[in-house]
Scaffold this active site. Structure first.
Site, PDB file in Angstrom:
ATOM      1  N   ASP A 172       0.827  -1.205   0.000  1.00 43.10           N
ATOM      2  CA  ASP A 172       0.000   0.000   0.000  1.00 43.10           C
ATOM      3  C   ASP A 172       0.865   1.260   0.000  1.00 43.10           C
ATOM      4  OD1 ASP A 172      -2.665  -1.038   0.035  1.00 43.10           O
ATOM      5  OD2 ASP A 172      -2.332  -1.677   2.097  1.00 43.10           O
ATOM      6  N   SER A 173       1.897   1.275   0.830  1.00 39.33           N
ATOM      7  CA  SER A 173       2.732   2.466   0.943  1.00 39.33           C
ATOM      8  C   SER A 173       3.511   2.720  -0.339  1.00 39.33           C
ATOM      9  CB  SER A 173       3.692   2.322   2.123  1.00 39.33           C
ATOM     10  OG  SER A 173       2.965   2.208   3.336  1.00 39.33           O
TER      11      SER A 173
END
Length: 812
Positions: A172-173
């Site tokens: 996600d990051s």
């Protein structure tokens, strides 16, 4: 929220997402100074408000960080009121970051294809599991799945155990980081093109992009990289090694020079020449043996002593930090990398600071984790009052007011205008290259038209609601001046096509729909009212003859001006398709040949009312058009079309835009003269340089002085008239007179510059093939336009200065 600061101050971001990937991108953009408006469901908001470790009251300790530097707006997209609010915000945003499943936004009318019609500068960033296209695009995707499909899970963990994750939401990051990179790249490109675009980030691709050479290793080298614990295959020593106090210290001694220093520090210098360890490849092949030797040494020292020794020896190393280590590390603290803030729940929360650090425009954590819907009323009020970002245009903060009308967000106008002028500058060399052909053809070459189309010139001042960029006078005038450096006649023609496209936007809605059905048309528009019309059922019968139809060879439609005498005197502009117009080939001139300004005739043609407009709308800026072709108010016009020239009248705009080719040509002439003086050897001399002659130096200085004065006056007039477009007062009589006088003076000064330089440039500049001669011919003919008639213009200005009455015709 405290006043924003950072390199993205003035950029508005609408965050339509939840969880991590999209919101992390919003967090970073907010860190850099963007005004991030986060839209959340009114019931529970973003699930991140309650994820992870929480306070006794159930508030997430993660939320203050991922929710920082954002304003929270609660809106139910399934309800008309909430959807309307978000759609309004979207029209006034520079960037939208969203992480819904592909296709969801189109159900709400929030897809890029819909929004970019009214906001062509919009950058829309999509973050999803598998991207917006491909066979898996419709599948839900989370970071963990992206890590698996992206390949990093296969390489993470110990070789005798199942794939592991690294302990944070890495996929996600990474997707959020690439979303920010994509947004910034698209904003940078927008500064030159004036256009936004979609940015498509797939989580699995964000992970795959970090997988180094794993694909080539497998397919070409026959090596499958897999789990290798704490080491990187082939790289040694580069591992975490134990210290005497139980800490782990990671050191990287794999480079040859560093390894030699490490072995000296270990007291085993012979290892550096041992055939097992003498080269990078050898060390990689014997990594297990080497790691054991290094660990046998490190475990004899306390971690602090070990780190000091490694640092003194020049071996990169660091303790494997825990959260406690981070919170107390002097390096972190010195750079404010541990930022502390009090959450809405009253809890002091440490979090990572802003990365990267900017020298002149540092980012900041201005606020943390807004309450759900905390800023809904504030944002609604800003939209209703025509401002976004909590600042008015006069605040001096750098924020720009946003009018509530279709069109580009006001914060984009500077980028759009700069991009337009830049594209015009890039066209100048091509126009210069094709100037001789254009002069011979007596029209623009097809290559010129194609270049203009490909760079988006023709829709520059067409309202955004009709698919254009909605730019104003400042961009149009300076862009025309830039193109004139290459060819004044071509610049004149292209600028007229742009201006006439804007004039067509004043037609009634049905007429606009018809004329713009296939995009922005090319339209000549002779302004003299030399035709006659009779009102009949549904429209007008038209007969007339009009000279100076610039660019008619390329026309899709023709816009003409005609007089109606019954039942009362009035004039109207009427639009006809080119096949209903007779073109007389009469344009044989000594200059401006490329404009192809031939004569057009119409004999007893019917023109429907929807393709006509009261001349007062265009010639005097008296308002917009209603459905029946009547005159509405300025406010109604702005609301209906949303353009950057809404409050302006054609004559002063035309005067300043039409004088721009003369000014640009004079600038080019001075440059050519300067170069000619540098290169030229005087005829019948013994090698004397022209540049060494005092008379030549005086001529150059005189031309430069005259040019600087003309440029300053012209730019002042353009600025004043541009400001009138933003004023509810419109164009007052003073501005009309000043604009006309400035335009005529500019052309007069340009002709003087040519006289100065050509008289001192030698006989060869009078060859028709000379670029300087072609520029001069164009400016001489251009100066014959009635709007630049110095005697009439000076008389007009003098009468106005003396307070004497003026006729309406004097102001045209």
């Amino acid at each position: 929220m405290a006043e924003r600061q950072g390199p993205l101050t003035g950029i508005r971001v609408l965050e339509l997402g939840s969880f991590i990937a999209g919101p992390f991108a919003g967090q970073l953009l907010g860190d850099y100074g963007a005004d991030v408006i986060k839209v959340e469901s009114p019931d529970r908001g973003d699930p991140m408000r309650h994820w992870g470790v929480t306070t006794p009251g159930g508030d997430s300790l993660w939320w203050p960080a991922i929710g920082r530097n954002k304003r929270s707006v609660a809106a139910d997209l399934s309800a008309s009121d909430g959807l309307d609010l978000v759609q309004r915000l979207a029209r006034h945003s520079d960037v939208i970051v969203e992480n819904f499943r592909p296709g969801r936004l189109s159900k709400w009318g929030l897809d890029y294809a819909t929004l970019s019609v009214e906001n062509p500068g919009l950058v829309m960033v999509h973050v999803s599991g598998f991207g917006q296209t491909g066979p898996r695009s419709s599948e839900p995707g989370f970071g963990s799945v992206g890590e698996a499909v992206g390949g990093i899970r296969h390489t993470t963990g110990d070789p005798d155990r199942p794939p592991a994750r690294c302990g944070i939401s890495l996929g996600d990051s990474l997707a959020g980081l690439f979303a920010v990179i994509g947004a910034l790249a698209a904003l940078s490109e927008r500064s030159s093109s004036g256009r936004g675009q979609e940015v498509d980030v797939a989580i699995y691709e964000a992970v795959a992009a970090l997988m180094e050479s794993t694909l080539a290793d497998y397919e070409v080298g026959g090596v499958e990289r897999t789990r290798s614990g704490g080491t990187l295959p082939g790289v040694a020593p580069a591992n975490a090694y134990p210290a005497a106090d139980g800490s782990d210290v990671l050191l990287a001694g794999n480079a040859d020079g560093v390894f030699t220093r490490l072995t000296d520090l270990m007291g085993q210098p012979q290892l550096a020449t041992d055939e097992r360890f003498a080269t990078h490849a050898a060390r990689g092949a014997h990594a297990a043996e080497l790691d054991a030797l290094v660990a046998h040494w490190t475990v004899t020292l306390e971690s602090d002593a070990l780190l000091d020794a490694l640092s003194d020896a020049g071996v990169p190393a660091g303790r494997v930090y825990t959260a406690a280590d981070v919170l107390n590390d002097p390096q972190y603290l010195a750079r404010d990398m541990v930022h502390r803030a009090v959450s809405r729940a009253g809890v002091e929360v440490p979090m990572a600071g802003v990365v990267p650090r900017f020298g002149r425009t540092p980012g900041a954590v201005a606020d943390v984790g807004a309450d759900l819907g905390e800023h809904t009323s504030e944002v609604r009020a800003e939209l209703d009052e025509g401002r976004v970002g909590g600042q008015t245009a006069s605040s001096g903060s750098g924020a720009v007011a946003v009018a509530e009308r279709p069109g580009p967000a006001a914060g984009q106008q500077r980028d759009l205008a700069a991009g337009f002028v830049g594209r015009c500058e890039s066209l100048a060399p091509l126009l210069a290259e094709q100037a001789a052909e254009a002069e011979q053809l007596r029209r623009l070459p097809e290559a010129t038209l194609e270049a203009a189309r490909s760079t988006g010139l023709f829709d520059a001042v067409v309202p955004a609601s009709l698919g254009g960029q909605g730019l104003g006078l400042d961009a149009l005038a300076h862009g025309t001046r830039a193109m004139a450096h290459g060819c004044p006649a071509s610049a004149w023609t292209l600028s007229f096509f742009m201006l006439h496209g804007w004039m067509l936007s004043k037609l009634p809605a049905a007429g606009r729909d018809e004329v713009f059905a296939n995009g922005v048309p090319l339209v000549p528009a002779p302004l003299a009212p030399t035709g006659n019309i009779t009102e009949v059922h549904g429209g007008y019968q038209l007969t007339g003859k009009w000279e100076w139809a610039t660019g008619v060879s390329h026309a899709d439609w023709v816009l003409v001006h005609a007089v109606q005498t019954e039942p009362e005197f009035s004039t109207r502009f009427l639009v006809l398709p080119i096949d209903e117009v007779e073109v007389a080939d009469v344009w044989f001139t000594s200059g401006m040949a490329a404009t192809g300004s031939n004569t057009v005739r119409v004999n007893d043609r019917f023109v429907p009312a929807q393709r006509t407009v009261d001349a007062r709308v265009l010639m005097y800026g008296e308002g917009g058009t209603s459905g029946d072709g009547g005159v509405d108010s300025d406010a109604a016009l702005a609301q209906a079309t949303g353009d950057g020239l809404a409050n302006l009248a054609v004559p002063p705009v035309l005067a300043l835009v039409a004088s721009a080719p003369a000014l640009g040509a004079a600038e080019a002439a001075v440059d050519l003269y300067r170069q000619r003086l540098t290169d030229r050897v005087l005829a019948y001399s013994l090698g004397d340089k022209a540049a060494e002659q005092p008379a030549a130096q005086v001529r150059l200085a005189t031309a430069m002085s005259d040019l600087a004065s003309a440029k300053a006056r012209w730019e002042s007039a353009v600025g004043s008239l541009s400001a009138a477009a933003e004023s509810t007062d419109g164009v007052i009589e003073q501005l009309r007179v000043d604009s006309r006088l400035a335009a005529a003076a500019t052309v007069r000064s340009a002709r003087s510059v040519f006289s100065t330089v050509c008289e001192g440039a030698g006989a060869s500049v009078f060859f028709t093939s000379s670029p300087l001669q072609r520029l001069r011919r164009d400016v001489d003919v251009l100066g014959g336009h009635v709007i630049f008639d110095w005697d009439r213009t000076a008389e007009l200005a003098g009468r106005f200065a003396l307070g004497m009455p003026l006729r309406s015709a004097d102001l045209v």
